[in-house]
Design an enzyme around this catalytic site. Structure first.
Site, PDB file in Angstrom:
ATOM      1  CE  LYS A  80      18.399  -0.080  93.946  1.00 17.87           C
ATOM      2  NZ  LYS A  80      19.790   0.235  93.566  1.00 17.87           N
ATOM      3  CB  SER A 155      19.354   3.929  92.073  1.00 13.47           C
ATOM      4  OG  SER A 155      20.022   2.694  92.324  1.00 13.47           O
ATOM      5  CB  SER A 179      22.929   2.659  93.581  1.00 13.62           C
ATOM      6  OG  SER A 179      22.710   3.553  92.531  1.00 13.62           O
TER       7      SER A 179
HETATM    8  N1  GLN Z   1      23.973   7.299  90.394  1.00 12.78           N
HETATM    9  C1  GLN Z   1      24.594   6.436  89.433  1.00 12.78           C
HETATM   10  C2  GLN Z   1      23.803   6.456  88.165  1.00 12.78           C
HETATM   11  O1  GLN Z   1      22.891   7.187  88.085  1.00 12.78           O
HETATM   12  C3  GLN Z   1      24.749   5.052  89.991  1.00 12.78           C
HETATM   13  C4  GLN Z   1      23.544   4.230  89.905  1.00 12.78           C
HETATM   14  C5  GLN Z   1      23.706   2.872  90.525  1.00 12.78           C
HETATM   15  O2  GLN Z   1      24.713   2.589  91.164  1.00 12.78           O
HETATM   16  N2  GLN Z   1      22.729   2.014  90.292  1.00 12.78           N
HETATM   17  O3  GLN Z   1      24.083   5.761  87.255  1.00 12.78           O
END
Ligand code: GLN
Length: 504
Positions: A80, A155, A179
């Site tokens: 990532k 994400s 994420s």
């Molecule tokens: N979807 C969550 C957010 O927008 C989690 C993001 C993540 O785990 N990096 O914060």
């Protein structure tokens, strides 16, 4: 398409060790697959073909010379883009880091390199990991391989899509609020958020430091265990790293694969079902509970009454930490620098011009929210209260784990939604994380395993949570469920995904 892209990492590792194939061949097969399908999927922001092939050739030569290698040596991996990689561009999905090439490796990347895994490239993500759909990437969205009109989760949608589309057998994700697990759920892949402190955060571009954890994204539970053991374990460069050896994760996954869960107490979290959850998601969840019961597990219901405040607490703590972490992107040190359009280039004007242009709307929204929550006069009402809620959620977990060895829930309330569907409604987007966020707030580990498809034909995830430092339980229960489900299906869930058209 070459078969080499269809095998699990464990199967590839065996064939590499037995001399049935070279790493160069396996790596090239994945690079060919990326060339053929990534135009449609857009999982990668950067493909490091030359570097990956050089690593592969080196591993092949060392193996030929009889050197003792790591079990995963020669198996390619995608990383990532929020993880810094020496010599490879790292943007975190943001324009503010466009063109930045880090001068050092994250600890987990160092471990991957030392073990001889060719790095195929860097995967797409929501900017600074803020989002649940990968639509907040500054470099265009990623498409879900099951349906190219749908989101791959976020994400870390790039990592999950790369694994689901057979572009990589292994990938690294990061999970601050879900994420790794939510993209896993909506793409039919396995994703694990380790115990906080299990995997070093050194070299992750921080989103919310008290919540961030890196972890594996794979097609099988065993592959996640293998990768977790490789990247995890104590690191003196991360002060929150646990100074103890990891539990025996691979062993637990192998034990679980027998499908026997006698004596395991599985707690169903009452608050993580019902309203807001798609009917097909709940139906698959119930069916899998029945399977676990047949496998000998004892199913109990547990209540975590404060989980209803988890989302609210998260969206105060996470932006507060992010607003502080992102202050370093000021146009002075690295990445983008924008000169003010008029007037002298004072530090303040350069910062404002750089951040104004370099950050996307979602990042700005959270920086503003976090700065507000932390400001004098509001700190106690917002940030302070959220921290108290966090303690209550930790206590809910403690009480639940006194009654059960693992806790379970659907990973995400719905299957993958359409691209664009929730882009104008941040709250609807945030609601996707209801089931994953509590684990981050409490620091406990969580795993999502493919759990069949909903009525719309799209994949659903089953989440397993364990007490801190008992990540082995995730792998035991996850591998058992995977084995039982694959027996029913006659193969992996991903076999049911439509074939992607290969173009070049
Ligand atoms: N979807 C969550 C957010 O927008 C989690 C993001 C993540 O785990 N990096 O914060």
């Amino acid at each position: 398409m070459s078969d080499w892209t269809r095998l699990s990492a464990a199967a590839l590792a065996e064939k590499l060790a037995a001399g049935e194939v070279t790493s160069v061949k396996v790596t090239q097969a994945h690079l060919d697959r990326i060339a053929a399908v990534d135009g449609a999927v857009h999982a990668f922001l950067h493909v490091s073909a030359a570097e990956a092939l050089a690593t592969a050739a080196d591993v092949d030569a060392r193996r030929a010379a009889g050197e003792q290698l790591h079990p995963l040596a020669g198996v390619p991996i995608a990383v990532k883009d929020v993880v810094v990689t020496k010599g490879l561009p790292t943007t975190a999905g943001s324009k503010i880091l466009e063109g930045w090439v880090p001068p050092y490796d994250a600890t987990l990347v160092e471990r991957i390199k030392a073990a001889g895994l060719p790095i195929l490239g860097k995967t797409n993500m929501d900017e600074f990991a803020m989002g649940s759909s990968t639509e907040h990437s500054a470099y265009g969205n990623t498409h879900n391989p099951w349906d190219l009109d749908r989101i791959p989760g976020g994400s870390g949608g790039g990592s999950a899509a790369a694994v689901a589309a057979y572009e990589a057998p292994l990938a690294i994700g990061t999970d601050t609020g879900g994420s790794i697990r939510q993209p896993g759920a909506v793409t039919g892949t396995v994703g694990v958020k380790p115990t906080y402190g299990s995997v070093s955060r050194y070299g992750l571009i921080a989103m919310a430091s008290s919540l961030d954890q890196a972890g594996p994204v794979t097609r099988t539970v065993l592959d996640s265990a293998l990768l977790h053991e490789l990247i995890g374990g104590h690191d003196p460069l991360d002060s929150t790293s646990i100074p103890e050896p990891l539990p025996a994760l691979v062993e637990a996954a192998r034990q679980g694969a027998s499908g026997d869960l006698s004596g395991v107490r599985v707690g169903v979290i009452r608050e993580l079902q019902g309203e807001g959850y798609q009917a097909g998601v709940l139906a698959r969840f119930e069916e899998s509970l029945a399977l676990l019961r047949q496998a000998g597990a004892e199913i109990v219901e547990v209540s975590c009454p404060h989980f209803e405040y988890a989302l609210g607490a998260y969206y105060l703590i996470m932006p507060s930490e992010a607003s502080s972490n992102l202050a370093k992107f000021d146009g002075m040190r690295f990445g983008l620098r924008v000169e003010p359009s008029e007037g002298p280039a004072t530090a303040e004007r350069v910062m404002s011009a750089t951040r104004g242009q370099g950050f996307g709307d979602e990042v700005k929204r959270r920086v503003i929210l976090g700065t507000y929550a932390l400001s004098a006069g509001y700190y106690d009402a917002y940030y302070g209260s959220a921290q108290k809620v966090r303690t209550l959620i930790q206590r809910d977990f403690d009480a639940a784990f006194a009654q059960a060895d693992v806790l379970v829930s659907p990973t995400a309330p719905t299957t993958a939604f359409k691209l664009g569907e929730k882009l104008d409604d941040p709250l609807a987007m945030y609601l996707n994380d209801v089931a994953t966020i509590p684990a981050n707030l409490a620091g406990v580990p969580g795993l999502s395993v493919p759990n069949g498809v909903s009525d719309d034909g799209l994949p659903v995830g089953f989440q397993v949570l364990a007490p801190a430092k008992a990540d082995d339980r995730l792998y035991r229960v996850g591998a058992a469920l995977e084995a039982l489900l694959e027996k029913e299906w006659g193969g992996p869930l991903l076999d049911r995904a439509p074939e992607l058209e290969e173009t070049r």
